[in-house]
Design a protein around this motif. Structure first.
Motif, mmCIF file in Angstrom:
data_model
loop_
_atom_site.group_PDB
_atom_site.id
_atom_site.type_symbol
_atom_site.label_atom_id
_atom_site.label_comp_id
_atom_site.label_asym_id
_atom_site.label_seq_id
_atom_site.Cartn_x
_atom_site.Cartn_y
_atom_site.Cartn_z
ATOM 1 N N CYS A 48 0.847 -1.182 0.000
ATOM 2 C CA CYS A 48 0.000 0.000 0.000
ATOM 3 C C CYS A 48 0.893 1.246 0.000
ATOM 4 C CB CYS A 48 -0.893 0.014 1.243
ATOM 5 S SG CYS A 48 -2.224 -1.187 1.140
ATOM 6 N N CYS A 99 -6.920 -3.921 -1.703
ATOM 7 C CA CYS A 99 -6.064 -4.293 -0.565
ATOM 8 C C CYS A 99 -6.912 -4.465 0.693
ATOM 9 C CB CYS A 99 -4.961 -3.266 -0.349
ATOM 10 S SG CYS A 99 -5.490 -1.548 -0.447
ATOM 11 N N CYS A 130 -4.768 4.318 1.032
ATOM 12 C CA CYS A 130 -3.862 3.756 0.030
ATOM 13 C C CYS A 130 -4.087 4.378 -1.345
ATOM 14 C CB CYS A 130 -4.060 2.241 -0.046
ATOM 15 S SG CYS A 130 -3.100 1.489 -1.376
ATOM 16 N N HIS A 175 -4.099 -1.200 -6.532
ATOM 17 C CA HIS A 175 -4.986 -1.673 -5.465
ATOM 18 C C HIS A 175 -6.407 -1.143 -5.626
ATOM 19 C CE1 HIS A 175 -1.491 -2.586 -2.448
ATOM 20 N NE2 HIS A 175 -1.329 -3.142 -3.631
HETATM 21 ZN ZN ZN Z 1 -3.402 -0.707 -0.838
#
Ligand code: ZN
Ligand code: ZN
Ligand code: ZN
Length: 214
Positions: A64, A119, A137, A142
């Motif tokens: 992340c 994520c 993030c 992601h």
């Molecule tokens: Zn992430």
């Protein structure tokens, strides 16, 4: 969850939502235009200062990337562009794909679309909510478009702790909806932003129409 939508205000298109190509509606462009303007170079420098990426990590590109600047009340990174504040991960998604669609057509009719964090979905230990670190993030790998219902399913345990004040998408009911008691005395919640409680509202309405005793 089906919504009445004034289709003339959107551009119909197709995008990958919940992992499949589906019809979507893209709203009039907003801050995405600013990304293409002369402001963009300065904005990218400003952006990079706000993101922490652990370059010493052997998995740096898969980790992340954490937003280190302002967060919204519900825990998402915020960035100002073209005189408007927007969610950092929305802007990032836009850089690659253009303005995110607002609605997707699925089995339940038109539903709200979210730029979701994969994520978070993959981390079953995360309880979600404003404390969810994944909301900060901004690793483009992601992010993925998700229908509202898929986004709720990915919410994880612990959601019920905050359900009293926030809808499953993190909208504060005090700002975006209301909490009410149905004729049976059950507490129900309605979020205008995503209409997650619409069914409950319809349920109350249909009981009235049918003349069912409360
Ligand atoms: Zn992430
Ligand atoms: Zn999370
Ligand atoms: Zn909501």
């Amino acid at each position: 969850m089906a919504q009445e939508i004034d289709i003339t205000r959107y551009t119909p298109s197709v995008a990958e939502v919940d992992g499949a190509q589906r019809p979507v509606l893209i709203p009039e462009r907003r801050w995405y235009d600013a990304l293409l303007s002369t402001e963009a170079d300065a904005a990218i420098d400003r952006w990079n200062e706000k993101v922490f990426q652990d370059l010493n990590s052997p998995t740096a590109s898969a980790d992340c990337w954490t937003w280190t600047a302002a967060l919204s009340a519900d825990g998402y990174g915020e960035f100002s562009l073209g005189g408007q504040k927007a969610r950092a991960h929305h802007i990032l998604w836009s850089l690659e794909h253009g303005s995110p669609p607002q609605f997707v057509f699925g089995p339940k009719g038109w539903e709200q679309v979210h730029v979701g964090h994969l994520c978070h979905d993959q981390d079953e230990t995360c309880e979600g909510g404003p404390q969810c670190r994944h909301r900060q993030c901004v690793n483009p790998d992601h992010l993925a478009l998700q229908s509202h219902s898929a986004n709720i399913r990915a919410g994880h345990a612990g959601e019920h702790h905050r359900r009293k004040t926030e809808c499953p998408s993190g909208h504060a009911y005090v700002e975006h909806g209301f909490v009410y008691t149905d004729p049976r005395g059950t507490t129900r919640r309605y979020c205008r932003a995503c209409q997650s409680g619409q069914r409950a509202a319809e349920f109350v309405g249909s009981r009235k129409l049918l003349g069912v005793a409360a």
